[in-house]
Design a protein around this motif. Sequence first.
Motif, mmCIF file in Angstrom:
data_model
loop_
_atom_site.group_PDB
_atom_site.id
_atom_site.type_symbol
_atom_site.label_atom_id
_atom_site.label_comp_id
_atom_site.label_asym_id
_atom_site.label_seq_id
_atom_site.Cartn_x
_atom_site.Cartn_y
_atom_site.Cartn_z
ATOM 1 N N LEU A 1 41.791 47.722 47.135
ATOM 2 C CA LEU A 1 42.054 46.302 46.964
ATOM 3 C C LEU A 1 42.293 45.980 45.490
ATOM 4 N N THR A 2 43.192 45.068 45.255
ATOM 5 C CA THR A 2 43.401 44.608 43.890
ATOM 6 C C THR A 2 42.311 43.599 43.538
ATOM 7 N N PHE A 3 42.224 43.273 42.267
ATOM 8 C CA PHE A 3 41.229 42.291 41.841
ATOM 9 C C PHE A 3 41.477 40.949 42.525
ATOM 10 N N HIS A 4 42.736 40.551 42.607
ATOM 11 C CA HIS A 4 43.082 39.287 43.255
ATOM 12 C C HIS A 4 42.615 39.274 44.713
ATOM 13 N N GLN A 5 42.886 40.333 45.453
ATOM 14 C CA GLN A 5 42.483 40.405 46.861
ATOM 15 C C GLN A 5 40.961 40.388 46.999
ATOM 16 N N SER A 6 40.289 41.118 46.131
ATOM 17 C CA SER A 6 38.819 41.151 46.181
ATOM 18 C C SER A 6 38.239 39.776 45.893
ATOM 19 N N PHE A 7 38.750 39.123 44.862
ATOM 20 C CA PHE A 7 38.261 37.793 44.506
ATOM 21 C C PHE A 7 38.513 36.804 45.638
ATOM 22 N N LYS A 8 39.683 36.916 46.258
ATOM 23 C CA LYS A 8 40.027 36.031 47.371
ATOM 24 C C LYS A 8 39.092 36.271 48.563
ATOM 25 N N ASN A 9 38.803 37.541 48.870
ATOM 26 C CA ASN A 9 37.899 37.859 49.977
ATOM 27 C C ASN A 9 36.502 37.316 49.729
ATOM 28 N N VAL A 10 35.995 37.509 48.525
ATOM 29 C CA VAL A 10 34.641 37.049 48.218
ATOM 30 C C VAL A 10 34.557 35.535 48.283
ATOM 31 N N THR A 11 35.534 34.850 47.701
ATOM 32 C CA THR A 11 35.476 33.391 47.699
ATOM 33 C C THR A 11 35.682 32.790 49.088
ATOM 34 N N SER A 12 36.383 33.487 49.955
ATOM 35 C CA SER A 12 36.599 32.933 51.295
ATOM 36 C C SER A 12 35.408 33.177 52.215
ATOM 37 N N LYS A 13 34.595 34.197 51.939
ATOM 38 C CA LYS A 13 33.498 34.533 52.845
ATOM 39 C C LYS A 13 32.181 33.855 52.491
ATOM 40 N N THR A 27 41.542 29.107 41.207
ATOM 41 C CA THR A 27 41.563 30.410 40.536
ATOM 42 C C THR A 27 42.293 31.438 41.380
ATOM 43 N N VAL A 28 42.063 31.436 42.688
ATOM 44 C CA VAL A 28 42.753 32.385 43.580
ATOM 45 C C VAL A 28 44.254 32.148 43.531
ATOM 46 N N LYS A 29 44.665 30.878 43.569
ATOM 47 C CA LYS A 29 46.103 30.568 43.493
ATOM 48 C C LYS A 29 46.692 31.001 42.154
ATOM 49 N N ALA A 30 45.941 30.779 41.084
ATOM 50 C CA ALA A 30 46.432 31.171 39.757
ATOM 51 C C ALA A 30 46.513 32.688 39.629
ATOM 52 N N LEU A 31 45.589 33.395 40.255
ATOM 53 C CA LEU A 31 45.618 34.861 40.200
ATOM 54 C C LEU A 31 46.825 35.436 40.935
ATOM 55 N N GLN A 32 47.337 34.705 41.928
ATOM 56 C CA GLN A 32 48.508 35.165 42.666
ATOM 57 C C GLN A 32 49.746 35.237 41.769
ATOM 58 N N VAL A 33 49.862 34.315 40.839
ATOM 59 C CA VAL A 33 51.074 34.251 40.025
ATOM 60 C C VAL A 33 50.897 34.808 38.618
ATOM 61 N N SER A 34 49.659 35.051 38.211
ATOM 62 C CA SER A 34 49.412 35.503 36.840
ATOM 63 C C SER A 34 49.252 37.014 36.783
ATOM 64 N N LEU A 35 49.660 37.569 35.670
ATOM 65 C CA LEU A 35 49.474 39.000 35.445
ATOM 66 C C LEU A 35 48.218 39.294 34.642
ATOM 67 N N ASN A 36 47.577 38.239 34.112
ATOM 68 C CA ASN A 36 46.403 38.422 33.273
ATOM 69 C C ASN A 36 45.191 37.713 33.881
ATOM 70 N N PRO A 37 44.389 38.419 34.667
ATOM 71 C CA PRO A 37 43.217 37.796 35.290
ATOM 72 C C PRO A 37 42.192 37.320 34.274
ATOM 73 N N GLY A 38 42.131 37.967 33.112
ATOM 74 C CA GLY A 38 41.164 37.561 32.093
ATOM 75 C C GLY A 38 41.366 36.131 31.646
ATOM 76 N N VAL A 39 42.621 35.732 31.459
ATOM 77 C CA VAL A 39 42.923 34.358 31.037
ATOM 78 C C VAL A 39 42.543 33.382 32.143
ATOM 79 N N ILE A 40 42.870 33.708 33.365
ATOM 80 C CA ILE A 40 42.563 32.828 34.502
ATOM 81 C C ILE A 40 41.054 32.673 34.657
#
Length: 130
Positions: A1-13, A27-40
């Motif tokens: 899983l990518t970081f985005h997918q993991s974050f999305k799974n945790v926040t949805s459960k 944050t999940v929506k921003a992670l979908q379009v951003s290449l830099n999770p640190g900034v988000i």
Amino acid sequence: LTFHQSFKNVTSKLDYPPLIEVEFSKTVKALQVSLNPGVILTELHNRLPSDALGSFVATVTQSLEKGSSLYDALHQLSIISYQENLLELEKKVEKLPMIVTTLAGFILLPAFLITAIAPLFNSLKGTIFQ
């Protein structure tokens, strides 16, 4: 899983309060379009300032930048968080005997006074209270 997918799974459960749930959704929506999770994640921390979230953001950002194991970093963070929570609990437990003693004093003192003064009144019954 990518970081985005993991974050999305945790926040949805997990069940979060409404404000936090809205911020995590952003944050999940921003992670979908951003290449830099640190900034988000830093932006999330700016919107929801807390020490725990700050530690999480710093750990994830550092791990992603250095390419180290995110699992190991988060595992170490969870151990530190557990130890901090345990320390806070120990501080609260240390105060408990003082609180119980104070409450017992307020309950037992009147009972002691009634028990100690009653014989005095009985002995004075024949002299002063006639």
